[in-house]
Enzyme design. Structure first.
Site, PDB file in Angstrom:
ATOM      1  N   ALA A   1       5.459  -5.907  -6.606  1.00  0.00           N
ATOM      2  CA  ALA A   1       4.107  -5.630  -6.111  1.00  0.00           C
ATOM      3  C   ALA A   1       4.106  -4.923  -4.756  1.00  0.00           C
ATOM      4  O   ALA A   1       3.034  -4.558  -4.264  1.00  0.00           O
ATOM      5  CB  ALA A   1       3.310  -6.924  -6.018  1.00  0.00           C
ATOM      6  N   LYS A   2       5.269  -4.716  -4.154  1.00  0.00           N
ATOM      7  CA  LYS A   2       5.323  -4.027  -2.862  1.00  0.00           C
ATOM      8  C   LYS A   2       5.055  -2.531  -3.040  1.00  0.00           C
ATOM      9  O   LYS A   2       5.083  -2.000  -4.144  1.00  0.00           O
ATOM     10  CB  LYS A   2       6.694  -4.226  -2.206  1.00  0.00           C
ATOM     11  CG  LYS A   2       7.082  -5.673  -1.977  1.00  0.00           C
ATOM     12  CD  LYS A   2       6.096  -6.415  -1.094  1.00  0.00           C
ATOM     13  CE  LYS A   2       6.570  -7.837  -0.820  1.00  0.00           C
ATOM     14  NZ  LYS A   2       5.561  -8.628  -0.077  1.00  0.00           N
ATOM     15  N   VAL A   3       4.816  -1.850  -1.920  1.00  0.00           N
ATOM     16  CA  VAL A   3       4.572  -0.408  -1.960  1.00  0.00           C
ATOM     17  C   VAL A   3       5.755   0.322  -2.587  1.00  0.00           C
ATOM     18  O   VAL A   3       5.585   1.239  -3.392  1.00  0.00           O
ATOM     19  CB  VAL A   3       4.269   0.119  -0.541  1.00  0.00           C
ATOM     20  CG1 VAL A   3       4.240   1.635  -0.515  1.00  0.00           C
ATOM     21  CG2 VAL A   3       2.928  -0.432  -0.058  1.00  0.00           C
TER      22      VAL A   3
ATOM     23  N   TYR B   1      10.133  -6.613  -4.036  1.00  0.00           N
ATOM     24  CA  TYR B   1       9.376  -7.318  -5.073  1.00  0.00           C
ATOM     25  C   TYR B   1       8.442  -6.310  -5.745  1.00  0.00           C
ATOM     26  O   TYR B   1       7.893  -5.421  -5.069  1.00  0.00           O
ATOM     27  CB  TYR B   1       8.588  -8.449  -4.421  1.00  0.00           C
ATOM     28  CG  TYR B   1       7.776  -9.281  -5.378  1.00  0.00           C
ATOM     29  CD1 TYR B   1       8.380 -10.205  -6.212  1.00  0.00           C
ATOM     30  CD2 TYR B   1       6.387  -9.149  -5.430  1.00  0.00           C
ATOM     31  CE1 TYR B   1       7.632 -10.980  -7.087  1.00  0.00           C
ATOM     32  CE2 TYR B   1       5.628  -9.908  -6.302  1.00  0.00           C
ATOM     33  CZ  TYR B   1       6.257 -10.823  -7.131  1.00  0.00           C
ATOM     34  OH  TYR B   1       5.506 -11.575  -8.010  1.00  0.00           O
TER      35      TYR B   1
END
Length: 372
Positions: free
Chosen positions: A187-189, A185
């Protein structure tokens, strides 16, 4: 100065030019499904995680469902999972037809409580169990979870949607898992330009099953050995992730610097941050603090006034979600830590390439609140 909770538009110089050129070339050649980009990504992810096999798929929720099915979970089977997690963990169990049992949270590391888990394991005798590595680290008792589940012949699925790049004892947290998953997704790292996910394992058998399930249960193009999903990761997402992997080290280092800033400055502002357990090198996924339920809305009001973003990861226990009521069989744990923590957790802005002035702005807002 306004500060967002997260900003996913901060790319390295030249990154967008490379991405735009990649999209142009792939579109001109109709390279949309499978192919070299997906193969390159799976190889790169295996190298990054220290695992033998990676199966890319359409999203992190599918990855969990595929992992559950791969270890043999069927309709009516019992599955243990944490009461503190994102809804997708619970949802995945229900979506494969299994019965969920939630386990309360440990107040020290904010992960699933091992002693409560052991009690639940003895009582329920589940087909499988799930653990979630929250907040960019994991449980202090990860070795004990893996050892206990192996001894009891209970497959342990590790939901690693928040822990890509995390090290435990200087090795990837995914490396010694039976089977683990991640989400890409945005917004993940390690985020994609849309949805994406992956399953990691050192078992060839599990990797073959997972790959089959992610592609309509195919054993050949027109032969289907199982009921699967259409859960292929598209080639454009793979290409974006391949470009991002080249910069991941710098992004994680930037995130860790922001996390370290909070560790050093928040106590002086009257708020104690939560640190990862011993042995973990975090990925800077998010900042975690616990404040009293009475104080939290007051702090949030000042942050809103100042244009400072914040989060509550996560604001509710799984056992309290309206959608869980028809499906939850039993909740283990008498301390109600998951409920207490969800009412207290407060996350301040943290993202790659956050500026010093933005960090200072957050602390200034907190100090102003304390003076009121």
């Amino acid at each position: 100065m306004a500060v967002p909770f997260i900003d996913i538009k901060r790319f390295e110089p030249g990154f967008l030019d490379q991405w735009n050129e990649k999209v142009k070339t792939m579109s001109a050649n109709a390279q949309f499904i499978g192919g070299a980009e997906v193969s390159e990504l799976e190889n790169g992810l295996s190298q990054a995680t220290g695992t033998k096999y990676t199966v890319a798929c359409a999203n992190g929720t599918d990855a969990l469902q595929i992992a559950l099915r791969a270890v043999g979970v069927k309709r009516g089977d019992k599955v243990l999972l944490p009461d503190s997690t994102f809804w997708a963990t619970f949802e995945a169990v229900v979506n494969v037809g299994a019965d969920p049992y939630t386990v309360d949270t440990n107040s020290g590391d904010l992960q699933m409580d091992f002693d409560t888990f052991k009690e639940a394991l003895d009582t329920v005798k589940p087909k499988a169990a799930m653990i979630v590595h929250l907040y960019g680290w994991g449980t202090s008792r990860i070795k004990e979870y893996r050892k206990l589940c192996k001894e009891r012949n209970v497959p342990l699925i590790e939901d690693g949607a928040q822990c890509f790049g995390v090290l435990y004892n200087n090795e990837s947290i995914y490396k010694d898992a039976l089977i683990s998953t991640t989400s890409f997704y945005p917004a993940k790292v390690l985020g994609a330009a849309g949805d994406g996910g992956a399953i990691f394992t050192n078992s060839e058998e599990l990797s073959v099953i997972a790959r089959r399930l992610a592609n309509h249960g195919r054993t050949s193009h027109y032969e289907h050995g199982d009921i699967g999903w259409n859960s292929r990761l598209d080639s454009l997402q793979a290409a974006f992730l391949n470009l991002s992997l080249k910069h991941l080290g710098k992004r994680i280092e930037s995130r860790k610097q922001a996390a370290e800033f909070y560790y050093k400055t928040l106590p002086g502002a009257g708020i104690e941050p939560i640190h990862p357990p011993e042995g973990y090198i975090e990925n800077g996924y998010c900042n975690v603090t616990l404040v009293s339920p009475e104080e939290r809305p007051k702090i949030e009001a000042v942050l809103k006034e100042k244009g400072i973003g914040f989060g509550n990861i996560y604001p509710g226990a799984m056992s309290d979600q309206p959608g869980a009521k028809p499906h939850l069989i039993q909740r283990f744990g008498k301390d109600q830590n998951a409920r207490r923590i969800s009412a207290s957790v407060l996350n301040f802005p943290l993202f790659a390439y956050m500026t010093d002035s933005e960090k200072d702005e957050v602390i200034s807002a907190i100090k102003e609140y304390k003076k009121r």
